[in-house]
Design a protein around this motif. Structure first.
Motif, mmCIF file in Angstrom:
data_model
loop_
_atom_site.group_PDB
_atom_site.id
_atom_site.type_symbol
_atom_site.label_atom_id
_atom_site.label_comp_id
_atom_site.label_asym_id
_atom_site.label_seq_id
_atom_site.Cartn_x
_atom_site.Cartn_y
_atom_site.Cartn_z
ATOM 1 N N ALA A 55 0.840 -1.205 0.000
ATOM 2 C CA ALA A 55 0.000 0.000 0.000
ATOM 3 C C ALA A 55 0.873 1.253 0.000
ATOM 4 O O ALA A 55 0.569 2.235 -0.706
ATOM 5 C CB ALA A 55 -0.927 -0.007 1.211
ATOM 6 N N LEU A 56 1.955 1.252 0.773
ATOM 7 C CA LEU A 56 2.844 2.412 0.830
ATOM 8 C C LEU A 56 3.531 2.659 -0.512
ATOM 9 O O LEU A 56 3.753 3.812 -0.906
ATOM 10 C CB LEU A 56 3.884 2.216 1.932
ATOM 11 C CG LEU A 56 3.340 2.257 3.367
ATOM 12 C CD1 LEU A 56 4.438 1.888 4.363
ATOM 13 C CD2 LEU A 56 2.761 3.631 3.701
ATOM 14 N N GLU A 62 1.535 7.759 -5.961
ATOM 15 C CA GLU A 62 0.530 8.829 -6.020
ATOM 16 C C GLU A 62 1.075 10.159 -5.516
ATOM 17 O O GLU A 62 0.420 11.189 -5.624
ATOM 18 C CB GLU A 62 -0.696 8.446 -5.181
ATOM 19 C CG GLU A 62 -1.479 7.269 -5.729
ATOM 20 C CD GLU A 62 -2.651 6.892 -4.838
ATOM 21 O OE1 GLU A 62 -3.077 7.741 -4.023
ATOM 22 O OE2 GLU A 62 -3.142 5.762 -4.953
ATOM 23 N N GLY A 63 2.270 10.136 -4.928
ATOM 24 C CA GLY A 63 2.865 11.369 -4.418
ATOM 25 C C GLY A 63 2.456 11.726 -3.014
ATOM 26 O O GLY A 63 2.743 12.825 -2.534
ATOM 27 N N ARG A 74 7.394 7.972 5.119
ATOM 28 C CA ARG A 74 6.765 9.070 5.856
ATOM 29 C C ARG A 74 5.776 9.755 4.934
ATOM 30 O O ARG A 74 5.839 9.609 3.694
ATOM 31 C CB ARG A 74 7.799 10.073 6.350
ATOM 32 C CG ARG A 74 8.487 10.857 5.240
ATOM 33 C CD ARG A 74 9.429 11.900 5.807
ATOM 34 N NE ARG A 74 9.984 12.754 4.756
ATOM 35 C CZ ARG A 74 10.786 13.784 4.967
ATOM 36 N NH1 ARG A 74 11.147 14.085 6.212
ATOM 37 N NH2 ARG A 74 11.218 14.529 3.969
ATOM 38 N N VAL A 75 4.869 10.504 5.510
ATOM 39 C CA VAL A 75 3.939 11.303 4.725
ATOM 40 C C VAL A 75 4.739 12.383 4.006
ATOM 41 O O VAL A 75 5.518 13.097 4.625
ATOM 42 C CB VAL A 75 2.853 11.941 5.615
ATOM 43 C CG1 VAL A 75 1.915 12.798 4.775
ATOM 44 C CG2 VAL A 75 2.074 10.862 6.365
ATOM 45 N N ASN A 160 -4.441 16.736 -7.325
ATOM 46 C CA ASN A 160 -5.158 17.378 -6.223
ATOM 47 C C ASN A 160 -4.918 16.689 -4.889
ATOM 48 O O ASN A 160 -4.955 17.337 -3.836
ATOM 49 C CB ASN A 160 -6.660 17.413 -6.538
ATOM 50 C CG ASN A 160 -7.000 18.458 -7.583
ATOM 51 O OD1 ASN A 160 -6.355 19.489 -7.661
ATOM 52 N ND2 ASN A 160 -8.007 18.198 -8.387
ATOM 53 N N ALA A 161 -4.691 15.383 -4.920
ATOM 54 C CA ALA A 161 -4.449 14.658 -3.672
ATOM 55 C C ALA A 161 -3.230 15.215 -2.938
ATOM 56 O O ALA A 161 -3.187 15.233 -1.701
ATOM 57 C CB ALA A 161 -4.255 13.169 -3.958
#
Length: 216
Positions: A55-56, A62-63, A74-75, A160-161
């Motif tokens: 998932a990561l 997706e950035g 990390r985010v 946009n995410a």
């Protein structure tokens, strides 16, 4: 999904973890630069570390997540300059969608846009910036949907995410909703007038204003 019904391994488990992680990041439950520890996340979502890792990797594509060699994930922190660059790309794609919507939208869809404009005006008048922000996002979503330009829509969803935190901060900045309201109403007016050139120009003017606000 009830815990006993949720698979802990395989593609379904990865998709469950991916959905939950993406939502947490987009809603601000996980802050920029926050470490994403696979063991902790696997326990939290009741899936395997392999599902979390997969998932990561998807979120990195997706950035939304940054994977650092030998240090985990990390985010991802989106800088102001990156936010500006992304918004410049949005300008082209959202302008295209607005021009397409001006031609392709049916009368009921145009009425939806007009109603959204009224609701946004009321939210500003009532001093409700969070409501205004939500309606703002809904307006942009509707314009993209009504355009029928699926390639642009898919690209914009990814762009946009990465901007969620910057956009939310802008929405809460004093005076910003009042300024952007007139820009959004100009977009709606051009689309409902079925004027694709004016619709594209209105979107570009709005996003130019967003870039100026990001740089302030």
């Amino acid at each position: 999904m009830p815990k006993e019904a949720r698979p802990s391994t395989g593609e379904q488990a990865k998709q469950h973890a991916l959905t939950q992680l993406r939502q947490a990041i987009l809603q601000g439950d996980m802050a920029p630069a926050q470490r994403l520890v696979e063991n902790e996340l696997a326990e939290q979502f009741d899936v395997t570390r392999a599902s979390i890792r997969a998932a990561l990797i998807d979120l990195a594509a997706e950035g939304l997540v940054e994977r650092i060699r030998n240090r985990g994930s990390r985010v991802r922190v989106v800088t102001v300059e990156e936010a500006v660059a992304i918004t410049e790309c949005r300008m082209v794609l959202e302008g295209l969608c607005a021009a397409k919507a001006a031609v392709a939208a049916d009368d009921d869809q145009l009425t939806e846009l007009t109603d959204l404009g009224r609701a946004m005006t009321k939210a500003v008048a009532d001093g409700e910036p969070v409501t205004y922000s939500e309606l703002n996002h809904e307006l942009h979503d509707k314009v993209r949907e009504f355009s029928g330009q699926q390639t642009a829509v898919a690209l914009l969803e990814r762009l946009n995410a990465q901007l969620v935190r910057h956009r939310f901060q802008l929405a809460l900045r004093p005076g910003r909703p009042q300024q952007s309201l007139s820009e959004h109403l100009a977009m709606i007016e051009a689309i409902t007038a079925r004027d694709p050139q004016a619709a594209e120009a209105a979107v570009r003017a709005h996003l130019t204003s967003v870039i100026e606000a990001l740089r302030d």
